[in-house]
Enzyme design. Sequence first.
Site, PDB file in Angstrom:
ATOM      1  CG  ASP A 245      -2.122  -0.709   0.968  1.00 43.92           C
ATOM      2  OD1 ASP A 245      -2.503  -1.068   0.137  1.00 43.92           O
ATOM      3  OD2 ASP A 245      -2.982  -0.371   2.117  1.00 43.92           O
TER       4      ASP A 245
ATOM      5  CG  ASP B  45      -4.716   0.183   5.305  1.00 49.56           C
ATOM      6  OD1 ASP B  45      -5.264   0.461   4.096  1.00 49.56           O
ATOM      7  OD2 ASP B  45      -4.074   1.635   5.294  1.00 49.56           O
TER       8      ASP B  45
ATOM      9  CG  ASP C  16      -6.509  -3.341   1.541  1.00 46.96           C
ATOM     10  OD1 ASP C  16      -6.638  -3.252   0.692  1.00 46.96           O
ATOM     11  OD2 ASP C  16      -5.891  -2.900   2.389  1.00 46.96           O
TER      12      ASP C  16
END
Length: 1143
Positions: free
Chosen positions: A466, A787, A791
């Site tokens: 990410d 997070d 996801d």
Amino acid sequence: MTNNVADHHPGNSVAEGNHEGDFGCSVMELRNLMELRSAEAVARLNDSYGGVQNVCKRLKTSPVEGLSGNPTDLEKRRQVFGQNFIPPKKAKTFLQLVWEALQDVTLIILEIAAIISLGLSFYHPPGGDNELCGQSAGGVEDEGESQAGWIEGAAILFSVIIVVLVTAFNDWSKEKQFRGLQSRIEQEQKFTVIRKGQVIQIPVAEIVVGDIAQIKYGDLLPSDGILIQGNDLKIDESSLTGESDQVKKSLEKDPMLLSGTHVMEGSGRMVVTAVGINSQTGIIFTLLGAGEGDEEKKVKKGKKPGAPENRNKAKTQDGVALEIQPLKSQEGVENEEKEKKKVKVPKKEKSVLQGKLTRLAVQIGKAGLIMSAITVIILVLYFVIDTFGVQGRPWRAECTPIYIQYFVKFFIIGVTVLVVAVPEGLPLAVTISLAYSVKKMMKDNNLVRHLDACETMGNATAICSDKTGTLTMNRMTVVQAYMGDTHYRQIPDPEAILPKVLDLIVTGVAVNSAYTSKILPPEKEGGLPRQVGNKTECALLGFVLDLKQDYQAVRNEVPEEKLYKVYTFNSVRKSMSTVLKNMNSGFRMYSKGASEIILRKCTRILDKNGDPRVFKLKDRDEMVKKVIEPMACHGLRTICLAFRDFPAGAEPDWDSENEILSDLTCIAVVGIEDPVRPEVPDAILKCQRAGITVRMVTGDNINTARAIATKCGILLPGEDFLCLEGKEFNRLIRNEKGEVEQEQLDKIWPKLRVLARSSPTDKHTLVKGIIDSTVGDQRQVVAVTGDGTNDGPALKKADVGFAMGIAGTDVAKEASDIILTDDNFTSIVKAVMWGRNVYDSISKFLQFQLTVNIVAVIVAFTGACITQDSPLKAVQMLWVNLIMDTFASLALATEPPSESLLLRKPYGRNKPLISRTMMKNILGHAVYQLTIIFTLLFAGEKFFDIDSGRNVPLHSPPTEHYTIVFNTFVMMQLFNEINARKIHGERNVFESIYRNPIFCTVVLGTFAAQLICTVPTSHLKFLKEAGHGITKEEIPEEELPEDVDEIDHAEMELRRGQILWFRGLNRIQTQMDVVYTFQTGASSLQGALRRQPSIVSQHHDVKNVSSPTHVALSSVNSTPTTSAVAAAAASPPAGNQSGECVP
């Protein structure tokens, strides 16, 4: 309960007697209420309780202010309604673990063999002419030696007990570590509640009934509750009901919120009604525990289980089957339908190392089994042919026990070969290595949830990371803005902005963001203000503060209850909108979101006078070029703020979202900076050096993503790489039907470095595609960081999923393997280092173990076939297995990692566990060891001038010859342990050996233990003096009595205790002789004449006499010496004279 009960003041309800304490409802009433769903629940809530507000009144809590937080009140609530804690399943006791360790097949075979051997050693065949039984009689006839036959069986049993205890202890400590880890994860989980009007975060275990909890997107609900106020709330209840569809929650339709379910969208507030074992998850766990207990009882009684109970089996996230009570409204549903509801949880495949080790262990096991079978067959055939064929002896009934002893001996040799072949130390090495690493990784901010993840990480070839919070600091600030036709490169002066525009900005930001997001004063003076909640929203609230305005005043004026309709942010919308009702009964909607998405829906924009003017397509393109792209190229995230007024009159259809979210007026576009973490570029460089490709997958604009990727070092100048947006990515990899084609994906992923504006599905598709791909010389092992709730699928699919400990949602943590407690990319690099270290530690141990195994199997097999006896006894092999393997696994599995581990390429998925270098080391060392052992075995007696240990009879005592062979074997293994420290062909095996104190301790300790156990007993004076005789040489000459001639040397060499005993015995015999002589009157003096005159003949006598029955009744004049010597000679030898190691 009737309607009027709801009108009672909570204080009166005490008198009714069915309510606990002085609360208006009991635990059971609330439990029954929480079992209802949908319309039924709403009806009961309104009829029996008078709505959720009255439930709050009964529970003595305020829907707005929450509980007072008074410790006495909280304690009372815990006593009445229970704690928010579900007691864990009882751990296995040490004895249960011992019993499990005993189930090992090889150990069972050994136990049986040892018991048979033990039984036969105590069984002496009845008389009969032993000569006729052939060679086998040689050892058994010698009574002294046959009495030592039990030692081998007992020693094998003893070794088995030790192996079992060591295994059980390891399992026990592993279990303890797991529980510690679990409780650490549970302690880390906090939840937001309102107490005394303040929003605070408390550990989940401290939540009590009556608390007002704030729930938001991504939360895992810690208790049951009833919704007080909600915005667009959608819950995933699959972990309880097995239904994968998201359930919409609202006060009118379904206000029941259950523990263990996930918030997938929206936000809201709930009053907690059940905690711990009274919550829905708690009830399930209680049932699960009770169910197990009942089944055990049924099995014990031998009854058939009764009619199946009306329970619905479902599975939790972790794949544990749970028994669930059916919802009350569905009691009539048949069991078959319920079975259909089982949720299929994607089972984690075995980790890379586990897969390789399992295959290796199976191969070794098969090879060992074949070798041991051949050994037994050869031994039995040789014995049978030699005894009954060559020597032509018939099978006699009285010889059967002796033959059986031989067959048992052969069987034990076969089992020994098997025991040697199976590397028992391997699972131990893996466990120790992983447990040691997991403990150390805690210090490096890696909280490992699944043990094997830490080793898989060492094989990682790709990391999909990410951007926000992992590569960047996740501390967002607005640094540029565009409003009123002006592009401000820094925060404008509030004076420069028109009041009506400023008012729109302040209200839009304050109202149209989660009320949980806020900016608090810094903890330390001079520090930065603390950002709580969503970081993008915090950046906008910070922008309001920078404009010298107060957002809290607006929120106080418009509390959450007054928000008419909220469209919360989700990954599909990529925007958030809030509708307020105006005084004139019209509506105003504030929106914010990704600039290109909101601008597409804008038809007007505020000009420099603060008036709306038409915003055409070409204006939008120009704005993108002149404002948004330059901001994005500086790595800024662009957010657009807009609004729309709905006239009074007919109320719009709020459900037709596309129509509502159109015709907007743009207020401003702001550029938010999220600086790259200073340590990230260096960490990414290390990854690239270690052969790991880092890819950035983000929801941000492609220009922002490219700028950040360049700053981080993911994109290097002059490299051939791809940066794609989600749409373009999907266009390239999907066919006309919209299915993903692996071939197309294989053309893209090797060059792809940045995937921008990606949805969770894109992330999952990319991860799955890379894992399944077969292009390139090795299969990929992929790690993913995430997070958000969205996801979850990608984290689960990845070989290793990293969740953020600080910014991560509960759903993401649940799906992950490792939690980064500091949300930092450098921690991932540490995880790679530890993972590689685990892999290397296990490879080192394998190199050491396989060398031992190859040598031992060949020696045992060849020795057995050539000399009819294994040179390495079963007990000795168990000693090697236990001491060498267990301690070697401890020594080699605890090597600390070094930076040099990051200088080589990853092994990947299909590289064999044993590399060429390792194979070379194993075979080279094996050849060297075998040469030395065979030389000693077949020529050792000549070198050392000792008796040969080959072809000794059954049950003969240990020989010096075989002791030398065994000692040499063990010492070679010990020094090979030092060689095994290096597996990549390094020359210096001693390098940084002092860094691992465990290794040094183990090597020196094993060396000392081996020395002690093989020193011949005859050389250990202190053992001898404990009740043993003293030899003549040990007595100083001056102390010798004058009539020394009368004391024979033979007598001096015998034990004092025995001599005294036999002298006493002799006196009685002499007295009986005297009596007998007087009774018969006969002259019985022949006994007195039997004394041998010379010392030589005394010695001769000692050698010849083999049984106490030879001691005749001596006559009066006979000295006690002869009979004493004779009797003593027949007793078993004291101690282990040869010095063979019998642990």
